[in-house]
Scaffold this active site. Structure first.
Site, PDB file in Angstrom:
ATOM      1  N   LYS A 260     -97.899  40.090   5.293  1.00  0.00           N
ATOM      2  CA  LYS A 260     -96.792  41.050   5.277  1.00  0.00           C
ATOM      3  C   LYS A 260     -97.305  42.442   5.652  1.00  0.00           C
ATOM      4  CE  LYS A 260     -94.197  38.155   2.176  1.00  0.00           C
ATOM      5  NZ  LYS A 260     -93.904  37.709   0.811  1.00  0.00           N
TER       6      LYS A 260
ATOM      7  N   GLN B 170     -94.272  39.866  -5.046  1.00  0.00           N
ATOM      8  CA  GLN B 170     -94.661  38.516  -4.599  1.00  0.00           C
ATOM      9  C   GLN B 170     -94.532  37.518  -5.753  1.00  0.00           C
ATOM     10  OE1 GLN B 170     -95.553  37.687  -1.336  1.00  0.00           O
ATOM     11  NE2 GLN B 170     -95.391  35.616  -2.140  1.00  0.00           N
TER      12      GLN B 170
ATOM     13  N   ASP C  50     -85.874  41.395  -0.116  1.00  0.00           N
ATOM     14  CA  ASP C  50     -85.823  39.934  -0.207  1.00  0.00           C
ATOM     15  C   ASP C  50     -84.391  39.424  -0.288  1.00  0.00           C
ATOM     16  OD1 ASP C  50     -88.293  38.655  -0.079  1.00  0.00           O
ATOM     17  OD2 ASP C  50     -88.825  39.180  -2.143  1.00  0.00           O
TER      18      ASP C  50
END
Ligand code: NAP
Length: 281
Positions: A51, A95, A118
């Site tokens: 990422k 995460q 997200d």
């Protein structure tokens, strides 16, 4: 035909990078994504590193915060609140999975909806199901872009999704429904799974069970999207679909690696840009 997620994601990232070049003149800065990793899970470390690299490639600022595995829940929530209040932060990603002492649902609820890249916040989920503007979860969004890149229009097609998780199965089923497919959602209690999957013109598999979908479960000409990321007996990365037996029957199929995975990251970049533009425009 192989649905090449690497190529489609590279094109999307190049498009984003072009847009980013114009942002400093308009807004005085580029988008800034903060990724928080709690603990030292090796797979999570790889995802977080990827990422960061993607941010670099498109010209974003990125920050990775690594917290010890025994971080108390309240300390993580306090850090998220601090980032919510920081005007120089556009996207926050924690995460998953998180260590046992931390409630993932609480973490998701604490991230400001405006910075929820997200698309996991309950208000973003509600907006998705009401067809309102929202951050669309990255993997389902990437799957829809892959279908579009292949020229596959879900309209009127029988789509079967296997898996009903909040991050993949449920939202991709909703996006396929919005694209006017007739959607069937399967899960571990589905009876006669093969009978259902054989009816699929579009088959999306997100179970986390290595190579569970075999050639005899798929119809000739089906479009097969393999979301799975597993390791096989030799320790090699593999999907939920048995590529060797399914590929000869499929009209399109995503490989693992190089299919859905790169699309997820490219869509994370797109979501970060969208969060930036929604807040600053
Ligand atoms: P998850 O939360 O574990 O959900 C798995 C789903 O599959 C559940 O709904 C489960 O049914 C269903 N399932 C499990 N075994 C089944 C079986 N034998 N037959 C039918 N359904 C079955 O998994 P997830 O987070 O959605 O992830 C799925 C896979 O995608 C994993 O391999 C994950 O690593 C991968 N993934 C990849 C990306 C990417 O970017 N490529 C992103 C996210 C996830 P129940 O609900 O009945 O338990």
């Amino acid at each position: 035909m192989i649905l090449d997620g690497k190529a489609v994601s590279a094109a999307l990232k190049a498009e984003i990078a072009e847009k980013v070049k114009e942002l400093p003149a308009r807004f005085g800065r580029v988008p800034h994504l903060v990724v928080i990793l709690v603990g030292e899970d090796p797979a999570s470390q790889v995802y977080v590193r990827n990422k960061g690299r993607a941010c670099e490639a498109v010209g974003f600022r990125s920050t990775t915060l690594v917290l010890p595995a025994d971080t108390p829940e309240e300390a993580l929530l306090a850090k998220i609140r601090e980032l919510n209040a920081d005007d120089a932060v556009d996207g926050i990603l924690v995460q998953m999975p998180l260590p046992a002492q931390i409630d993932e649902k609480k973490v998701i609820r604490t991230i400001s909806i405006e910075k929820d890249v997200d698309g996991f916040h309950p208000l973003n989920v509600a907006a998705l199901w009401q067809r309102m503007p929202c951050a669309v979860p990255c993997t389902p969004k990437g799957i829809m872009k892959l279908l579009a890149a292949a020229g596959v229009d879900p309209k009127g097609k029988r789509a079967v999704v296997i898996g009903r998780s909040n991050i993949v199965g449920l939202p991709v089923a909703k996006l396929l429904l919005d694209a006017n497919a007739t959607v069937t959602l399967c899960h571990s209690r589905t009876v006669n799974l093969a009978e259902v999957t054989r009816q699929a013109e579009i088959l999306v598999v997100a179970t986390g069970r290595a190579k569970m979908i075999t050639g005899n479960m798929v119809s000739e000409g089906a479009v097969v999207i393999d979301v799975g990321m597993n390791t096989d007996e030799q320790g090699k990365l593999c999907g939920d679909v048995d590529f060797a037996t399914v590929a000869p029957k499929a009209s399109f199929i995503t490989p693992v690696p190089g299919g859905v995975g790169p699309m997820t990251i490219a869509c994370l970049m797109e979501n970060t840009l969208e969060c930036f533009l929604r807040r600053l425009s």
